[in-house]
Write a protein that holds these residues in place. Sequence first.
Motif, mmCIF file in Angstrom:
data_model
loop_
_atom_site.group_PDB
_atom_site.id
_atom_site.type_symbol
_atom_site.label_atom_id
_atom_site.label_comp_id
_atom_site.label_asym_id
_atom_site.label_seq_id
_atom_site.Cartn_x
_atom_site.Cartn_y
_atom_site.Cartn_z
ATOM 1 N N PRO A 174 0.826 -1.214 0.000
ATOM 2 C CA PRO A 174 0.000 0.000 0.000
ATOM 3 C C PRO A 174 0.860 1.264 0.000
ATOM 4 O O PRO A 174 2.025 1.242 0.422
ATOM 5 C CB PRO A 174 -0.811 -0.117 1.290
ATOM 6 C CG PRO A 174 -0.106 -1.114 2.136
ATOM 7 C CD PRO A 174 0.711 -1.988 1.226
ATOM 8 N N LYS A 175 0.295 2.337 -0.491
ATOM 9 C CA LYS A 175 0.988 3.624 -0.512
ATOM 10 C C LYS A 175 1.466 3.965 0.892
ATOM 11 O O LYS A 175 0.745 3.777 1.864
ATOM 12 C CB LYS A 175 0.050 4.708 -1.038
ATOM 13 C CG LYS A 175 0.714 6.036 -1.230
ATOM 14 C CD LYS A 175 -0.223 7.056 -1.852
ATOM 15 C CE LYS A 175 0.493 8.373 -2.052
ATOM 16 N NZ LYS A 175 -0.327 9.340 -2.771
ATOM 17 N N GLY A 176 2.700 4.461 0.978
ATOM 18 C CA GLY A 176 3.282 4.830 2.262
ATOM 19 C C GLY A 176 4.131 3.735 2.886
ATOM 20 O O GLY A 176 4.730 3.939 3.937
ATOM 21 N N SER A 177 4.188 2.575 2.251
ATOM 22 C CA SER A 177 5.011 1.473 2.778
ATOM 23 C C SER A 177 6.486 1.802 2.602
ATOM 24 O O SER A 177 6.891 2.336 1.577
ATOM 25 C CB SER A 177 4.708 0.181 2.020
ATOM 26 O OG SER A 177 3.377 -0.211 2.204
ATOM 27 N N ASN A 178 7.293 1.480 3.603
ATOM 28 C CA ASN A 178 8.742 1.662 3.498
ATOM 29 C C ASN A 178 9.338 0.513 2.700
ATOM 30 O O ASN A 178 9.095 -0.650 3.021
ATOM 31 C CB ASN A 178 9.398 1.699 4.880
ATOM 32 C CG ASN A 178 9.104 2.983 5.615
ATOM 33 O OD1 ASN A 178 8.958 4.023 5.012
ATOM 34 N ND2 ASN A 178 9.013 2.895 6.929
ATOM 35 N N ILE A 179 10.104 0.851 1.678
ATOM 36 C CA ILE A 179 10.823 -0.176 0.936
ATOM 37 C C ILE A 179 12.331 0.063 1.000
ATOM 38 O O ILE A 179 13.101 -0.715 0.458
ATOM 39 C CB ILE A 179 10.340 -0.289 -0.528
ATOM 40 C CG1 ILE A 179 10.496 1.028 -1.268
ATOM 41 C CG2 ILE A 179 8.908 -0.771 -0.577
ATOM 42 C CD1 ILE A 179 10.193 0.945 -2.764
ATOM 43 N N TYR A 180 12.731 1.137 1.662
ATOM 44 C CA TYR A 180 14.139 1.460 1.859
ATOM 45 C C TYR A 180 14.346 1.870 3.302
ATOM 46 O O TYR A 180 13.474 2.481 3.920
ATOM 47 C CB TYR A 180 14.596 2.615 0.946
ATOM 48 C CG TYR A 180 14.359 2.342 -0.516
ATOM 49 C CD1 TYR A 180 15.165 1.442 -1.204
ATOM 50 C CD2 TYR A 180 13.337 2.964 -1.202
ATOM 51 C CE1 TYR A 180 14.944 1.172 -2.539
ATOM 52 C CE2 TYR A 180 13.108 2.697 -2.539
ATOM 53 C CZ TYR A 180 13.913 1.794 -3.205
ATOM 54 O OH TYR A 180 13.693 1.525 -4.519
ATOM 55 N N GLY A 181 15.514 1.568 3.837
ATOM 56 C CA GLY A 181 15.861 2.001 5.183
ATOM 57 C C GLY A 181 16.059 3.510 5.228
ATOM 58 O O GLY A 181 16.181 4.170 4.194
ATOM 59 N N SER A 182 16.094 4.061 6.408
ATOM 60 C CA SER A 182 16.217 5.515 6.549
ATOM 61 C C SER A 182 17.457 5.953 7.324
ATOM 62 O O SER A 182 17.579 7.119 7.676
ATOM 63 C CB SER A 182 14.963 6.068 7.230
ATOM 64 O OG SER A 182 14.827 5.516 8.523
#
Length: 185
Positions: free
Chosen positions: A36-44
């Motif tokens: 879904p929109k807003g999902s993290n797919i990269y670390g921060s």
Amino acid sequence: MTTTLPATTGTPLISDADLKAAQDTSKSEIAHPSLPKGSNIYGSTKIFPDYQAGEGESYFTLVHGIAHESSVAFVACLQALRALRKGYESVLYFYGPGAMNAMATRGFPTTGDSGFPGEQNINSQIERFIEEGGTVYVCRFGLSLHGLREEDLIAGTIPCHPLDVQDALIHYARKGAIINSTYNL
């Protein structure tokens, strides 16, 4: 009225129903959206500290990239603005085909209009950079290579002699500036 298509000798044409069935099968093979929109797919995690300028430090950016031919010129403007906001004396120097970036006459169907979304991004970034205190140099020879007129430069840019590019580089190197040299192939 019906029309008859010419006969072919190759593979027969797929029927509309079979084509639709193949399209539906292809679309259903992988669920969309997979997240879904807003999902993290990269670390921060940011590895390096948010360095700020020390007293008198400079950040000098050379731009040899063509507007809209790659992201190099736009990203260079973003980097220079970020350095300015960190407290560096920040300078953009457009030379060669990079001089095209500094034209106030960009737009379609009239200057200042966007013939496509983002057409004015470079102009907006350069204008913002100048408004926030950055310095922008533009090589006159770079302008002449493309038949561009000096009077059509974005307000606040500084036209330069072709020999200034090397001496500006020497000037900022001797000042100890961080030098970001971007080039479009």
